[in-house]
Design a protein around this motif. Structure first.
Motif, mmCIF file in Angstrom:
data_model
loop_
_atom_site.group_PDB
_atom_site.id
_atom_site.type_symbol
_atom_site.label_atom_id
_atom_site.label_comp_id
_atom_site.label_asym_id
_atom_site.label_seq_id
_atom_site.Cartn_x
_atom_site.Cartn_y
_atom_site.Cartn_z
ATOM 1 N N MET A 182 40.439 -14.212 -2.032
ATOM 2 C CA MET A 182 41.649 -14.045 -1.223
ATOM 3 C C MET A 182 42.868 -14.615 -1.964
ATOM 4 N N ASN A 183 43.883 -13.814 -2.047
ATOM 5 C CA ASN A 183 45.136 -14.208 -2.698
ATOM 6 C C ASN A 183 45.877 -15.209 -1.818
ATOM 7 N N PRO A 184 46.426 -16.269 -2.402
ATOM 8 C CA PRO A 184 47.092 -17.282 -1.561
ATOM 9 C C PRO A 184 48.296 -16.740 -0.799
ATOM 10 N N ALA A 185 48.788 -15.586 -1.164
ATOM 11 C CA ALA A 185 49.940 -15.024 -0.436
ATOM 12 C C ALA A 185 49.520 -13.981 0.593
ATOM 13 N N ASP A 186 48.218 -13.805 0.771
ATOM 14 C CA ASP A 186 47.732 -12.781 1.699
ATOM 15 C C ASP A 186 48.267 -12.961 3.112
ATOM 16 N N ASP A 187 48.378 -14.230 3.552
ATOM 17 C CA ASP A 187 48.861 -14.452 4.923
ATOM 18 C C ASP A 187 50.257 -13.869 5.110
#
Ligand code: GTQ
Ligand code: FE2
Length: 317
Positions: free
Chosen positions: A1-6
């Motif tokens: 999961m990419n840390p900017a997904d949120d």
């Protein structure tokens, strides 16, 4: 999961804002407060301080607090706006200072520029700047620029009182405040003199005023220095009785100190009567003018050099 997904997955602005806030990012279109406004906010208010109040307070404080205890026996003229206890106007602070015969105010140096206008010298007061003892006489203006050692003393027989002006609020804003005390209590003077670029003796200023041609309204103006210091401009204005100055509304902050005479100023519609020794603050973007009831001399201290250097001088249309 990419840390900017949120962030990617936020599907409303309301969902996005808290996710941005965790990263200390604010949406420019959703600022809590505007960053700019059409004209200056006029946060600081016009005000006048009475020399008589300062003299009475010094009479009380003289025996209660010494410069040895206090660094300086000074009374700060702060602008009476919520949350402020120090600045007189946005960039400048003004204080009355008193020294009694036999006292010394130890030498120190600081990055803010300072200067003094002598109101009552008590013959014998002096400032030592970088090893030079400069006598203080009524109407003299003495500079202690950025990082020069300065301390005060008094060999006379009655109290000496002057007005201090410093660019501390500006330097605080810019951050580079440095301060240190001299290793010897008061720096020993190597020389004594009046012939210093740091002194504008009243005797010279008076002669210059007499020689200058008055403007259309009859006001004589001389500048002390060009400018006196990088952040502070100094001007002496001489008004014949009955004279009214041209009204002025611009982005500079101005402090007027009454060296001689009586009159009143109108600042943004408010009337302030004045007499010798009083200090009047005309904040930026507040229309103001002065009226002399008697022959008068006003000392104008201004942050105009800052505004000039930064291209921020503007006059109201
Ligand atoms: O005389 O050196 O009113 O450093 C405030 C700070 C005076 C001074 C003030 C100062 C001085
Ligand atoms: Fe100082």
């Amino acid at each position: 999961m990419n840390p900017a997904d949120d962030l990617v997955q936020a599907n409303t602005l309301e969902a996005l804002y808290p996710l941005l806030a965790k990263r200390a990012i604010g949406a420019g279109w959703n600022k809590p407060e505007p960053a700019m406004w059409p004209t200056p906010k006029q946060l600081f208010v016009p005000y006048a301080w009475r020399y008589a109040d300062a003299l009475a307070a010094f009479q009380a404080a003289g025996p209660l607090i010494s410069p040895a205890q206090a660094e300086r026996r000074n009374l700060i003229l702060y602008n009476p706006i919520p949350g402020n206890t120090y600045a007189t106007l946005r960039t400048l602070v003004v204080a009355y200072q008193a020294i009694l015969p036999g006292e010394t105010a130890r030498s120190h140096r600081h990055t803010p520029n300072a200067l003094r206008l002598v109101l009552d010298s008590g013959n014998g007061a002096y400032t030592t700047v970088d090893g030079m003892r400069l006598p203080m006489r009524e109407g003299d203006v003495l500079l202690t620029p950025n990082w020069r050692w300065h301390g005060h003393g008094h060999d006379g027989d009655r109290p000496s009182v002057w007005v201090d002006y410093l660019d501390v609020p500006l330097v605080q804003l810019l951050e580079p405040i440095f301060f240190e005390t001299h290793p010897d209590w008061i720096e020993t003077a190597q020389t004594t003199g009046r012939d210093s670029p740091l002194v504008f003796a009243w005797r010279d200023t008076e002669q210059r005023l007499a020689a200058v041609r008055p403007d259309a309204r009859g006001v004589r103006r001389v500048a002390l220095g060009d400018p006196a210091m990088p952040t502070i401009g100094l001007h002496m204005w001489q008004l014949d009785r009955g004279t009214q100055t041209q009204s002025q509304k611009d982005t500079t902050n101005n402090i007027y100190t009454v060296l001689h005479g009586e009159g009143h100023s109108v600042i943004d519609g408010q009337r302030f009567a004045w007499q010798r020794g009083d200090v009047i603050a005309a904040p930026a973007w507040r229309e103001h003018l002065h009226v002399a009831k008697t022959d008068a001399v006003l000392f104008r201290v201004t942050d105009e050099p800052v505004m000039q250097t930064l291209g921020l001088v503007r006059h109201a249309p």
